[in-house]
Structure formats: C-alpha cells, structure tokens
Design a protein around this motif. Structure first.
Motif, PDB file in Angstrom:
ATOM      1  N   SER A  62       0.961  -1.141  -0.036  1.00  0.00           N
ATOM      2  CA  SER A  62       0.048   0.099   0.113  1.00  0.00           C
ATOM      3  C   SER A  62       0.673   1.252   0.004  1.00  0.00           C
ATOM      4  CB  SER A  62      -0.985  -0.208   1.152  1.00  0.00           C
ATOM      5  OG  SER A  62      -0.150  -0.156   2.584  1.00  0.00           O
ATOM      6  N   VAL A 216      -2.448  -2.563  -2.210  1.00  0.00           N
ATOM      7  CA  VAL A 216      -3.235  -1.813  -3.001  1.00  0.00           C
ATOM      8  C   VAL A 216      -3.264  -2.102  -4.317  1.00  0.00           C
ATOM      9  CG1 VAL A 216      -3.147   0.040  -1.269  1.00  0.00           C
ATOM     10  CG2 VAL A 216      -1.268  -0.017  -3.322  1.00  0.00           C
ATOM     11  N   THR A 270      -3.793   5.021  -7.248  1.00  0.00           N
ATOM     12  CA  THR A 270      -3.584   4.135  -6.211  1.00  0.00           C
ATOM     13  C   THR A 270      -5.277   4.007  -5.761  1.00  0.00           C
ATOM     14  OG1 THR A 270      -1.467   4.908  -5.615  1.00  0.00           O
ATOM     15  CG2 THR A 270      -2.699   3.390  -4.082  1.00  0.00           C
ATOM     16  N   GLU A 272      -7.290   1.845  -2.824  1.00  0.00           N
ATOM     17  CA  GLU A 272      -7.461   0.898  -1.692  1.00  0.00           C
ATOM     18  C   GLU A 272      -8.658  -0.032  -1.739  1.00  0.00           C
ATOM     19  OE1 GLU A 272      -7.413   2.456   2.903  1.00  0.00           O
ATOM     20  OE2 GLU A 272      -9.269   3.244   1.799  1.00  0.00           O
TER      21      GLU A 272
END
Length: 436
Positions: A62, A216, A270, A272
């Motif tokens: 992540s 992620v 990115t 999540e």
C-alpha cells in the motif's frame, strides 16, 4: 353417373369453402384489417448497470511510510523495534529524553487539540453525508443515480481521512501518557501498520522505514481518461489467472504526469481495497474497472428492441401578456421596420426513442421511452415502460398502432382446457384459419 356426382360434389365443396371464408371475413372485417405476425418477443427485465472505464493495474504494497526523529526535541535513547518486526498502529518504535518537559507537553497537547477538532469536523461531515436525502426522480433517473454515486464517493473519501487522523491522535495520546508516567522520557508510537524494513542507526532521517502489509492496486490512466475519474470513486476488478474478484475505492490520482508515450501523458493512481483478495501477491496483475456511473435494479431492455423516429417539436405557446406589456410591445413594433421573422422557418425535429409494446388484449402500441445508462447491448429505460412489459423484437414495418398481433403456437401450452379458458377464443380461431 358416378363421374357427374363426383364433379358436382367437388364443385359444391369448393364453393362452400369460398363461401365460408367470405362469411368469416365479413364477420370480422374490422378485426382482420391490420394484423401482425410476431415470432420474436421479449420482456423488460431488472439488471444492475454500470458505466465503466477499463484499465489494468498491479498489486503493490500500500505505501512505504517513515518515522522521523527531531534531534532538537531531545536526546535519543534507544530503538524499541528491529528490522523485520511487524507493528500495529500505536506500537512503540523508539524513545528519547526530552530537553524541555513543559514545552514538549504543551506541543503534544496542542497537536492533540488540533487532531480532535479535525476528527470532530470529519465525523460531522460523514454524518451529514449519510443523512443527506436525494429526491426521488420524477422522470429522468440518471441525475438521481449520479447523485447517489457522488454521495458514496464523498463518504468513502471522508472515512479514509478520518481513519488517518484517528491513528495520529492515538500516537499523540500515547506519547502524552509515557511523558506523564516516565517524566522526561517519551516513547514514539507508529502511525502505521506494517513491517519494519529499515532502521537508521546513525539517526539520519528517516529514522525508521515501515512498509505496509496491505496491498493496493496501482496503475496509470492516459490523459483522455484522467478527468473522468476522481478520488473516492468505486472500483472493481479481477485478479488475472485467478478466480478472485475485488472491490475498492480510488484513493489517489496524480494531477501531474510522470510518464509519456507516443505523445500521450499518463497519470498514476492508487486504489484502496475493501478486502484483501485471497492469494494475491505483490506484483500480480489485475483488471481495473472505474465505475463512472451505475443504476441498481434498473428496468432494462436490449438495444435491438428500441426504435427511433423523428418527431416535430411543438413550439411553446407564448405567455399571456399584461395590458402594460402589450402596450410596450405595440410601441416597440411600431418603431421597428417590418422584418421577415426567422421563427416562421421549417419546424424543428427531435429523435424520439420508442418500443413496440404487446398488450394483454392482443394489440401492439408504440411507447415513447427515455433511456439512461448503456452497458454493452443493455440499455436502462428510465421512463415509458414497466418491468416485465412484453416487447416485440421484430422489424417495425409490419406493426400498426393498435393493430392485432399473432404469435406462433406453443403446442406444449395448447390444450382444450386452455383454449376454452381464453376469452374470444372463437374470434382468435377464425383469424388463425384465415392467416394459415
């Protein structure tokens, strides 16, 4: 003699057949004037529809986070972790002896008050978003769908910020507790969950590097798609070469380009994840679908069922004028030279979508419709037809407004009992004989 009898019987039978058919036509002349034969028909159905932007990405750790030591704050004492250790939010990383107890305490309390205020604001904002009511659509459902999607995106983004602020507050509160218990010693806790990958023994910053364990999805979108996606947007995908799906939210998307190819700029993003996909490892590839619009439980039709035609747009009737306005207009007209009005040109037309609906009384009717999301060959119908409505999937040239339609016989459903149960079965039988 027998030969003459056969000829007479044949002639009589032919005349009788013609007479019967003429009689039947005479009985139902109006009913048989406009008749359509429909072989293909379907029902509108319920479906979850989405507008998506397709992309590809890879699973990455992540983030890499850092913990810093301010040499001006005090004298470093010791590290409380080693490389390879797993840490949770709030776990102690290192401790140091403060130079000025009161100054450090006041600074920590000030940071605590600031974070508590920010958390209160974020909580109020999340509550306000959750409690906000979106008016039900009267006609066009698309603005309602877009508003619901925007609401979910704003709520997801605010919750992500809230979690980060709460983690920071927990660390500050732990530091205040250790300062109160140990006097001059402060233990600095981790604001992140992950693995310790590097410790700077020389105390050069960053003092500690933490690589988060959660995955992620990272990737790039080209400049043509950049403005269509925004933080908080719902995203989903499939792990390539595995029977695994995932859902998440767009955490961040760059506002500047870090990569260019063939005169096209690309922007990093990115995502999540809501849950970690089982078996996925760093570096695995995945499909990515950005949900730019969605319609849950939408009345849906196939695009081939929909017809289009040009319809004249009726001009709006002018509003009634008051006596004063009429007088002013009369004065203006008297002062203006005669001109040929362009408003008297040919009337305007618009494209109207419609479907041929098969009614329960055996007739076909045109139903003007409004459409929303399009997903492949599926179209959301926001107005005009109901769920489960029968639609003719045929060339429209054979249809007539209010005309009678026939469909192929389903022998599995054809029994004496079902025939007798139908209303006007005799009329239907006569039509069938004539058509055949």
């Amino acid at each position: 003699m027998k030969k003459k009898t056969k000829v007479r019987l044949t002639l009589f039978g032919s005349l009788l057949f013609v007479a019967v058919n003429i009689f039947l036509v005479w009985l139902d002349e109006k009913e048989l004037t406009r008749l359509s034969y429909i072989e293909e028909w379907e029902q509108t159905f319920e479906e979850d529809l989405y507008n998506e932007i397709e992309n590809e990405g890879t699973f990455q750790s992540s983030t890499v986070e850092y913990s810093y030591f301010d040499k001006q704050a005090g004298s470093f004492k010791q590290f409380l972790v080693e490389e390879g250790d797993q840490v949770d939010v709030g776990d102690d990383l290192y401790e140091y002896v403060v130079r000025d107890y009161q100054a450090d305490k006041q600074q920590l309390e000030s940071e605590q008050d600031k974070l508590e205020g920010e958390i209160d604001v974020l909580e109020d904002y999340v509550d306000a978003v959750e409690d906000s009511d979106i008016p039900e659509p009267e006609e066009d459902e698309q603005p309602y769908v877009d508003a619901e999607l925007s609401k979910a995106q704003r709520e997801a983004k605010a919750n992500m910020m809230l979690e980060k602020k709460e983690a920071q507050l927990e660390v500050i509160e732990d530091q205040l507790d250790t300062l109160s218990d140990n006097g001059q010693v402060i233990q600095v806790g981790s604001q992140y969950e992950g693995t310790i990958t590097n410790i700077s023994e020389s105390l050069d910053n960053p003092a500690i590097t933490i690589k988060q364990d959660e995955l992620v999805v990272a990737g790039k979108v080209h400049e043509g798609e950049r403005n269509a996606i925004e933080e908080g947007m719902k995203v989903r995908g499939n792990v390539l070469n595995q029977n695994q799906t995932w859902e998440g939210a767009l955490e961040s998307v760059a506002s500047y380009s870090e990569y260019e190819k063939d005169d096209t700029s690309y922007y990093n993003y990115t995502i999540e994840l809501n849950e970690q996909p089982e078996g996925a490892l760093q570096g695995y590839h995945t499909t990515v679908s950005f949900i730019t619009g969605e319609a849950q439980n939408a009345i849906t039709a196939e695009i081939g069922w929909i017809q289009e035609r040009l319809e004249e747009v009726k001009p709006e009737e002018p509003a009634e004028q008051t006596d004063t306005e009429a007088k002013d207009n009369s004065t203006d007209e008297s002062e203006t030279p005669d001109q040929t009005s362009e408003e008297e040109d040919s009337p305007a037309f618009k494209r109207q979508r419609f479907m041929w609906v098969m009614t329960s009384d055996g007739t076909t009717l045109t139903k003007p419709i409004e459409t929303g999301l399009v997903m492949g060959d599926l179209v959301q119908v926001t107005d005009g037809v109901e769920l489960g409505q029968w639609i003719a999937d045929e060339n429209e040239s054979q249809f007539f407004e209010g005309g009678t339609f026939l469909t192929p016989i389903n022998r599995d459903h054809l029994t004496l009992e079902t025939i007798k149960a139908q209303e006007n079965w005799w009329s239907s039988m006569k039509m069938g004989i004539l058509v055949r």
